[in-house]
Write an enzyme that holds these catalytic residues in place. Structure first.
Site, PDB file in Angstrom:
ATOM      1  CB  CYS A  42      -0.927  -0.021   1.216  1.00  0.00           C
ATOM      2  SG  CYS A  42      -1.797   1.522   1.443  1.00  0.00           S
ATOM      3  CB  CYS A  47      -3.119   2.545  -1.701  1.00  0.00           C
ATOM      4  SG  CYS A  47      -3.523   0.839  -1.370  1.00  0.00           S
ATOM      5  CE  LYS A  50      -4.595   4.048  -6.340  1.00  0.00           C
ATOM      6  NZ  LYS A  50      -5.030   2.709  -6.068  1.00  0.00           N
ATOM      7  CE1 TYR A 176     -10.549  -1.737  -6.508  1.00  0.00           C
ATOM      8  CE2 TYR A 176     -10.748  -4.063  -7.037  1.00  0.00           C
ATOM      9  CZ  TYR A 176     -11.163  -2.954  -6.311  1.00  0.00           C
ATOM     10  OH  TYR A 176     -12.171  -3.080  -5.403  1.00  0.00           O
ATOM     11  CD  GLU A 180      -6.604   2.046  -9.016  1.00  0.00           C
ATOM     12  OE1 GLU A 180      -5.502   1.606  -8.652  1.00  0.00           O
ATOM     13  OE2 GLU A 180      -7.539   2.275  -8.216  1.00  0.00           O
ATOM     14  CG  HIS A 433     -28.625  23.469  -5.999  1.00  0.00           C
ATOM     15  ND1 HIS A 433     -28.675  22.521  -7.001  1.00  0.00           N
ATOM     16  CD2 HIS A 433     -28.819  24.675  -6.596  1.00  0.00           C
ATOM     17  CE1 HIS A 433     -28.898  23.126  -8.155  1.00  0.00           C
ATOM     18  NE2 HIS A 433     -28.985  24.429  -7.941  1.00  0.00           N
ATOM     19  CD  GLU A 438     -28.103  19.351  -6.281  1.00  0.00           C
ATOM     20  OE1 GLU A 438     -29.079  19.686  -5.607  1.00  0.00           O
ATOM     21  OE2 GLU A 438     -27.486  20.130  -7.036  1.00  0.00           O
TER      22      GLU A 438
HETATM   23  P1  NDP Z   1      -7.689  -8.049 -10.489  1.00  0.00           P
HETATM   24  O1  NDP Z   1      -8.004  -9.391  -9.968  1.00  0.00           O
HETATM   25  O2  NDP Z   1      -8.521  -6.886 -10.090  1.00  0.00           O
HETATM   26  O3  NDP Z   1      -7.705  -8.110 -12.085  1.00  0.00           O
HETATM   27  C1  NDP Z   1      -6.952  -9.037 -12.800  1.00  0.00           C
HETATM   28  C2  NDP Z   1      -7.174  -8.838 -14.283  1.00  0.00           C
HETATM   29  O4  NDP Z   1      -6.262  -9.665 -14.987  1.00  0.00           O
HETATM   30  C3  NDP Z   1      -8.567  -9.198 -14.757  1.00  0.00           C
HETATM   31  O5  NDP Z   1      -8.969  -8.300 -15.745  1.00  0.00           O
HETATM   32  C4  NDP Z   1      -8.352 -10.588 -15.357  1.00  0.00           C
HETATM   33  O6  NDP Z   1      -9.157 -10.888 -16.463  1.00  0.00           O
HETATM   34  C5  NDP Z   1      -6.949 -10.495 -15.892  1.00  0.00           C
HETATM   35  N1  NDP Z   1      -6.289 -11.797 -15.958  1.00  0.00           N
HETATM   36  C6  NDP Z   1      -6.028 -12.641 -14.929  1.00  0.00           C
HETATM   37  N2  NDP Z   1      -5.382 -13.732 -15.369  1.00  0.00           N
HETATM   38  C7  NDP Z   1      -5.234 -13.563 -16.696  1.00  0.00           C
HETATM   39  C8  NDP Z   1      -4.656 -14.361 -17.713  1.00  0.00           C
HETATM   40  N3  NDP Z   1      -4.080 -15.523 -17.432  1.00  0.00           N
HETATM   41  N4  NDP Z   1      -4.686 -13.916 -18.976  1.00  0.00           N
HETATM   42  C9  NDP Z   1      -5.275 -12.741 -19.254  1.00  0.00           C
HETATM   43  N5  NDP Z   1      -5.837 -11.932 -18.359  1.00  0.00           N
HETATM   44  C10 NDP Z   1      -5.815 -12.342 -17.078  1.00  0.00           C
HETATM   45  O7  NDP Z   1      -6.155  -7.842 -10.153  1.00  0.00           O
HETATM   46  P2  NDP Z   1      -5.254  -6.559 -10.016  1.00  0.00           P
HETATM   47  O8  NDP Z   1      -3.874  -7.061 -10.202  1.00  0.00           O
HETATM   48  O9  NDP Z   1      -5.724  -5.449 -10.872  1.00  0.00           O
HETATM   49  O10 NDP Z   1      -5.453  -6.127  -8.503  1.00  0.00           O
HETATM   50  C11 NDP Z   1      -5.225  -7.054  -7.432  1.00  0.00           C
HETATM   51  C12 NDP Z   1      -6.021  -6.673  -6.217  1.00  0.00           C
HETATM   52  O11 NDP Z   1      -5.438  -5.526  -5.620  1.00  0.00           O
HETATM   53  C13 NDP Z   1      -7.464  -6.275  -6.521  1.00  0.00           C
HETATM   54  O12 NDP Z   1      -8.309  -7.372  -6.481  1.00  0.00           O
HETATM   55  C14 NDP Z   1      -7.780  -5.286  -5.440  1.00  0.00           C
HETATM   56  O13 NDP Z   1      -8.367  -5.955  -4.363  1.00  0.00           O
HETATM   57  C15 NDP Z   1      -6.433  -4.721  -5.031  1.00  0.00           C
HETATM   58  N6  NDP Z   1      -6.304  -3.339  -5.520  1.00  0.00           N
HETATM   59  C16 NDP Z   1      -7.142  -2.366  -5.037  1.00  0.00           C
HETATM   60  C17 NDP Z   1      -7.067  -1.071  -5.479  1.00  0.00           C
HETATM   61  C18 NDP Z   1      -8.003  -0.030  -4.951  1.00  0.00           C
HETATM   62  O14 NDP Z   1      -8.582  -0.235  -3.897  1.00  0.00           O
HETATM   63  N7  NDP Z   1      -8.204   1.093  -5.637  1.00  0.00           N
HETATM   64  C19 NDP Z   1      -6.072  -0.666  -6.467  1.00  0.00           C
HETATM   65  C20 NDP Z   1      -5.254  -1.748  -6.916  1.00  0.00           C
HETATM   66  C21 NDP Z   1      -5.365  -3.025  -6.460  1.00  0.00           C
HETATM   67  P3  NDP Z   1     -10.554 -11.630 -16.370  1.00  0.00           P
HETATM   68  O15 NDP Z   1     -11.500 -10.551 -15.932  1.00  0.00           O
HETATM   69  O16 NDP Z   1     -10.787 -12.086 -17.772  1.00  0.00           O
HETATM   70  O17 NDP Z   1     -10.358 -12.727 -15.399  1.00  0.00           O
END
Ligand code: NDP
Length: 444
Positions: A42, A47, A50, A176, A180, A433, A438
């Protein structure tokens, strides 16, 4: 001779630090091991940096908006090196604060990685640690796709400290981190593409919301490649040449953001006989207890909800249960969350599909509009609000908001939603407002 502790925490991220401080300040003899800088993902690679970079990227829009308000600016230039240097300074400051907080709470900190020798003894450098209870809070690290592991692709870990910004970038994934970083790079002037194997980004969120966000991101210049994924990537003449199923494109950089995996390599957890699930995350019960009764785990490494405030809440519940005989439990219902894309998205509760499945009859209220701030500009950015209620009880089941300051707005409403807010109670509330928020209390 092993040094003895009542509680030993492995991992100095948000969850581990909170648990160690809270336990130690209540008289539990506590130690903590962290091999990298304090604060975990984080603070160091997640976080905090980022959000700073997201702020930096949003200024690109502000510079355009200013012109419609009569401001003219000298030619604006962005200095990546300055941003990375200022980010480093801020993170150093936070590392120092964490160090002091632990010191003040009398936690014994070991600046090195810990490994299990057996289920009771940990080895840190040449020291041995014996603890009555051990808490694992080592988090996760970026997942590397097997088929591209020989290539020099970056992850979010490296993206923060690139020596220079690439001219163009391809981001793999639609979660995510991908969303981002796509907004960050795009805002900072990088020609940005994002590639997903499925139909939409943020697959686990409301489908209408993710379609709307994809449209907004595309308007801002991000190219979204859907239902396709690199078949082959070759690195030649300083370029990544990517074969998709229907085209070949080349990029200066490729960033993998396809999820995260438990960060267990250094811990030698097999020596402690702690059971893992199919994703390699640590299996725990409702009290964060692993398959070993004196070893516990919290945070991202347990594969529940990977969010900093959740890890902190888990730490508090874990320590409260150490301190008293009451069996505190953490509710994972109604956890608000935000994606710091441009525009921002934040939500609490269920998406439409989940709400229908769980509650049957639901009501949906929606509003799409151009925010007043943008009304005299050429921007085509829109706010989108979606409210989901339970037809019979009138309770709010989900609130979704896309637009500037979404996280700040949804955080405020979350207090009411967690406490059972109904649509009638929203209707009783007078709006502020003129504001975008709102609209939430005037939805018809
Ligand atoms: P996520 O699980 O959110 O997303 C992973 C992405 O990668 C999905 O789009 C998934 O596609 C794709 N993917 C996974 N495996 C493959 C593959 N083998 N081939 C192709 N595409 C693939 O992971 P992140 O790494 O973005 O984030 C990890 C965690 O970190 C999040 O779950 C969140 O909890 C936390 N986080 C929170 C933030 C916040 O609060 N603002 C910011 C950043 C991270 P598909 O949908 O097709 O499975």
């Amino acid at each position: 001779m092993a040094e003895k502790f009542d509680l030993f925490v492995v991992g100095g991220g948000s969850g581990g630090i909170r648990a160690a401080r809270y336990a130690s300040s209540h008289g539990i003899k506590t130690g903590l091991a962290e091999g990298w800088t304090l604060g975990g993902t984080c603070v160091n690679r997640g976080c905090i940096p980022k959000k700073l970079y997201a702020f930096a990227s949003h200024f690109a829009d502000e510079l355009q908006i200013m012109k419609s308000y009569g401001w003219s600016t000298l030619e604006s230039r962005f200095d990546w090196k300055k941003l990375t240097a200022n980010k480093k300074k801020e993170i150093k400051r936070l590392n120092y604060i964490y160090c002091n907080l632990l010191k003040k709470s009398k936690v014994r900190v070991y600046n090195n990685y810990a490994q299990f020798l057996d289920d009771k003894i940990l080895k840190i450098g040449n020291k041995l640690i014996e603890a009555k209870k051990i808490l694992i809070s080592v988090g996760t690290k970026p997942k590397k796709l097997e088929q591209f592991k020989e290539l020099n692709l970056i992850s979010s870990d490296e993206a923060f400290d690139l020596k220079s910004l690439p001219k163009n970038i391809l981001i793999l994934g639609g979660g995510y981190i991908a969303v981002e970083f796509a907004s960050i790079f795009n805002g900072l002037g990088v020609n940005t593409s994002l590639c997903i194997r499925g139909k939409r980004i943020l697959k686990d969120f409301d489908s209408e919301i993710s379609e709307f966000l994809m449209e907004q991101m595309s308007h801002k210049g991000i190219k979204i490649i859907r239902e396709d994924f690199p078949k082959k990537i070759e690195f030649k003449n300083n370029k990544f040449n990517v074969c998709f199923s229907r085209k070949r494109l080349s990029y200066d950089r490729i960033m993998e953001a396809t999820g995260r995996v438990p960060n267990l390599d250094k811990l030698k957890i097999h020596n402690a006989n702690v059971k893992l699930n199919n994703n390699g995350a640590i299996l725990i019960d409702k009290n964060f207890r692993t398959s070993q009764k004196h070893i516990f785990a919290i945070g991202d490494v347990v594969d529940r909800v990977q969010l900093t405030p959740v890890a902190i809440a888990e730490a508090m519940v874990f320590v409260k249960n150490l301190l008293s005989k009451d069996n505190h439990k953490l509710s994972y219902k109604n956890i608000p969350t935000a994606v710091f894309s441009n525009p921002n998205y934040a939500c609490i509760g269920y998406n439409e599909k989940e709400a229908k499945k769980l509650f049957g009859k639901i009501k949906i209220y929606k509003s799409t509009f151009k925010a007043l701030k943008l009304s005299i500009t050429n921007s085509n950015e829109k706010v989108f609000i979606k409210l989901i209620t339970h037809k019979s009880s009138d309770k709010i089941l989900g609130l979704h908001y896309i637009g500037e300051n979404a996280a700040e707005i949804v955080q405020g409403f979350s207090v009411a939603v967690v406490n059972g807010l109904t649509k009638k109670q929203l209707d009783k509330t007078i709006g502020i407002h003129p504001s975008s928020a709102e609209e939430i209390v005037t939805l018809k």
